[in-house]
Design a protein around this motif. Structure first.
Motif, PDB file in Angstrom:
ATOM      1  N   UNK A   1       0.832  -1.205   0.000  1.00 44.62           N
ATOM      2  CA  UNK A   1       0.000   0.000   0.000  1.00 44.62           C
ATOM      3  C   UNK A   1       0.867   1.255   0.000  1.00 44.62           C
ATOM      4  N   UNK A   2       1.964   1.243   0.764  1.00 49.48           N
ATOM      5  CA  UNK A   2       2.859   2.400   0.772  1.00 49.48           C
ATOM      6  C   UNK A   2       3.478   2.623  -0.609  1.00 49.48           C
ATOM      7  N   UNK A   3       3.839   1.529  -1.264  1.00 44.37           N
ATOM      8  CA  UNK A   3       4.399   1.652  -2.616  1.00 44.37           C
ATOM      9  C   UNK A   3       3.352   2.199  -3.585  1.00 44.37           C
ATOM     10  N   UNK A   4       2.119   1.748  -3.435  1.00 46.27           N
ATOM     11  CA  UNK A   4       1.039   2.246  -4.292  1.00 46.27           C
ATOM     12  C   UNK A   4       0.808   3.729  -4.053  1.00 46.27           C
ATOM     13  N   UNK A   5       0.864   4.142  -2.790  1.00 50.53           N
ATOM     14  CA  UNK A   5       0.683   5.560  -2.465  1.00 50.53           C
ATOM     15  C   UNK A   5       1.827   6.398  -3.019  1.00 50.53           C
ATOM     16  N   UNK A   6       3.033   5.860  -2.927  1.00 48.07           N
ATOM     17  CA  UNK A   6       4.200   6.603  -3.404  1.00 48.07           C
ATOM     18  C   UNK A   6       4.191   6.765  -4.918  1.00 48.07           C
ATOM     19  N   UNK A   7       3.492   5.872  -5.626  1.00 47.74           N
ATOM     20  CA  UNK A   7       3.423   5.996  -7.083  1.00 47.74           C
ATOM     21  C   UNK A   7       2.883   7.357  -7.497  1.00 47.74           C
ATOM     22  N   UNK A   8       2.027   7.938  -6.651  1.00 52.41           N
ATOM     23  CA  UNK A   8       1.422   9.225  -7.009  1.00 52.41           C
ATOM     24  C   UNK A   8       2.468  10.324  -7.166  1.00 52.41           C
ATOM     25  N   UNK A   9       3.609  10.192  -6.475  1.00 53.24           N
ATOM     26  CA  UNK A   9       4.663  11.207  -6.644  1.00 53.24           C
ATOM     27  C   UNK A   9       5.156  11.205  -8.092  1.00 53.24           C
ATOM     28  N   UNK A  10       5.448  10.014  -8.602  1.00 56.96           N
ATOM     29  CA  UNK A  10       5.953   9.941  -9.979  1.00 56.96           C
ATOM     30  C   UNK A  10       4.894  10.355 -10.990  1.00 56.96           C
ATOM     31  N   UNK A  11       3.617  10.241 -10.582  1.00 56.84           N
ATOM     32  CA  UNK A  11       2.520  10.646 -11.457  1.00 56.84           C
ATOM     33  C   UNK A  11       2.247  12.150 -11.386  1.00 56.84           C
ATOM     34  N   UNK A  12       3.015  12.857 -10.556  1.00 54.83           N
ATOM     35  CA  UNK A  12       2.916  14.319 -10.507  1.00 54.83           C
ATOM     36  C   UNK A  12       2.092  14.884  -9.371  1.00 54.83           C
TER      37      UNK A  12
END
Length: 580
Positions: A357-368
């Motif tokens: 879940x933390x990795x999924x949440x962190x994906x939003x950073x790369x998505x802008x």
């Protein structure tokens, strides 16, 4: 009119009845006294009033009349060959041929606590718990059923649910366990267990067709969409276990009329789907004031004022595409994401689930997106606030009592009096249903009503805490379930020696469900919309397989649109099924 004139015929109450009635209220009336004579008169007058209502025929609001469908309403209980996951309660085919709405050509299942005229209302429970020892045939269509049919949807039947909708895993239904479509023998979550299994069949079949899953076991017929119910996580938990989208909308957005309740404070119904777009589409069909449900308030939109969630989502994406932002580094640009710190500190959270879940949440950073950790200390008390605020009323509904506010009750659904039969039937099938009664009695005997009143005060505090956090971000992210789906307890298997699939050891049933709702139930009392979205895989605890992991997305009340945008933008970085 005098009290005496209200009574007709021979008196039906005796001094013994007066004694018993007084005792039920904790006091006594001196036998043979003037007081006793007076209250005996009052009792007989009141009983005559009761008889006047008892002698009236039941009334069904014409707004809930069965929708006219193609052909006769018929259904059947599918056998194990047709129903290998045990996800179907009853199968049918209901459609309005002339309806050309947004759900045309789509198949839908509804949880087995939703009224569908002509079909049994099973509630996942033994018929012995109900009047006359059988599941009633519903004479009405719930409002959500009417709206789905009017929108062109085809209702294919009712989906198995957990016993009285009171369990977070999927082995308490009277009909037996509901298997996870990704791993038979493992839970789908509850209480909307059958809904999750039926919708997820489509993804399993897709994985097989693409060659990503080479296993071969029977699945049976699935559906495109389902209507689930959620009092503490019963849409979101099975959605997370099964790898689908499960949306608990804002309290009061979708009418609950015609659905068996547990407590109006926490009752929600909503869509369970394979895609974000379908969640948006179905939400738009189901939502809107119905003029009957007391859960709806002046904040609830009239049907013609319900946002077109699906169209609005597509318009937002189109705007992103035009701006060149619908890319792996810009899809979430402009979104503010809050990672709820305390949600990762709950008891029993598997570190592997937390990492996904933390990795999924962190994906939003790369998505802008703008991503920040948000602390809401009161979240740690959310489950306790939910429990004490909601628990006193739940036995009220189990016993068939009407709510305090006017609503359309379901008179055809009448539970038997709670007593030893209730305990004997449920203690080793769904001990949570018994425990709820025990909790309510404990609360009343030891603390009185003051503690529940105090909990209601803290519901407002908790709502305010989430509202303040959501001023800093568009959504809050949390883990949904603490673990991947557990294996069904061996003791729930139906055998010659155990034909009912009841467990001798109550804790075998309870342990897999402990802590499951710690991150979900608080949003039932505060009313915030919350959706589970699939974000990855986790290894099963017993065996070599893997099962889905869900992330919960929470937004401001009435802001389902932000949840849909956030979930859809995340997918630009890759579908959950592609993760490892």
């Amino acid at each position: 009119m005098s009290i005496v004139s209200l009574s007709s015929g021979e008196p039906t109450c005796t001094t013994e009845d007066v004694k018993a009635i007084a005792g039920a209220n904790g006091f006594t009336i001196t036998p043979g006294s003037v007081d006793e004579t007076a209250f005996l008169l009052f009792a007989n007058a009141f009983d005559a009033t009761c008889e006047a209502i008892e002698n009236l025929p039941e009334y069904e609001d014409p707004r809930l009349k069965p929708v006219i469908v193609d052909g006769e309403r018929q259904c059947h209980r599918p056998d194990a060959v047709e129903n290998p996951l045990n996800a179907w309660a009853h199968k049918t085919t209901l459609t309005i041929p002339s309806a050309k709405g947004p759900l045309a050509g789509r198949t839908i299942a509804v949880k087995d606590n939703v009224s569908v005229a002509g079909l049994p209302l099973g509630l996942g429970c033994s018929p012995g718990l109900l009047k006359d020892g059988k599941h009633p045939i519903s004479p009405i269509d719930a409002i959500v059923v009417q709206r789905i049919l009017a929108a062109g949807g085809t209702i294919k039947g009712t989906a198995t649910c957990e016993n009285l909708s009171m369990f977070a895993v999927s082995y308490t239904s009277h009909s037996g366990v509901v298997h996870n479509a990704w791993q038979p023998g493992y839970a789908t979550g509850g209480s909307s267990s059958g809904c999750a299994a039926l919708v997820s069949i489509g993804d399993v079949e897709e994985a097989r067709q693409s060659g990503k899953d080479t296993r071969d076991y029977p699945l049976g017929e699935g559906v495109d969409l389902a209507v689930g119910g959620d009092q503490g996580g019963s849409i979101r938990l099975p959605a997370a276990y099964s790898g689908i989208y499960g949306l608990k909308p804002t309290h009061g957005l979708i009418p609950y009329t015609g659905i068996a309740a547990l407590n109006p404070l926490i009752d929600h119904t909503g869509p369970m789907t394979r895609t974000v777009e379908d969640a948006a589409l179905m939400l738009g069909v189901m939502a809107g004031y119905d003029g009957i449900d007391p859960r709806m308030t002046p904040e609830s939109p009239m049907p013609d004022k319900v946002p077109d969630y699906a169209r609005d989502l597509q318009a937002w994406i189109a705007g992103k595409e035009k701006a060149g932002e619908w890319t792996a580094d810009g899809a979430a640009k402009g979104l503010r994401i809050g990672i709820l710190k305390e949600a990762f500190d709950v008891i029993g959270l598997d570190p592997a689930v937390a990492d996904v879940v933390k990795a999924a949440a962190e994906r939003f950073r790369s998505l802008g997106a703008d991503v920040n950790e948000i602390s809401i200390p009161l979240h740690k008390h959310g489950a306790a606030i939910w429990t004490i605020a909601a628990r006193p009323m739940m036995p009220h509904f189990v016993a068939g009592n009407p709510p305090d506010l006017l609503s359309h009750t379901m008179p055809h659904l009448q539970p038997n009096k709670i007593g030893q039969d209730y305990f004997d039937t449920l203690a080793h099938r769904n001990p949570a249903a018994v425990n709820i009664l025990m909790n309510a009695a404990h609360l009343q005997l030891k603390y009185g009503p003051a503690l529940a009143r105090k909990a209601h005060m803290h519901v407002w505090e908790l709502r305010d805490a989430y509202d303040k956090a959501l001023e800093e971000c568009d959504v809050l992210l949390t883990p949904c379930n603490n673990t991947v789906a557990p294996k069904h307890p061996a003791s729930t298997a139906k055998t010659e020696d155990n034909p009912d699939g009841c467990s001798e050891r109550i804790m075998d049933l309870f342990e897999p469900a402990i802590g499951n709702t710690l991150n979900t139930c608080s949003f039932n009392v505060t009313g915030h919309p919350a959706m589970s979205m699939p974000v990855g895989w986790g290894k099963v605890k017993e065996g070599d397989g893997r099962l889905p992991i869900g992330m919960q997305v929470v937004a401001k009340r009435w802001d389902e649109a932000s949840i849909l945008k956030v979930a859809k933008s995340w997918e630009v970085g890759g579908r959950w099924t592609d993760s490892r």
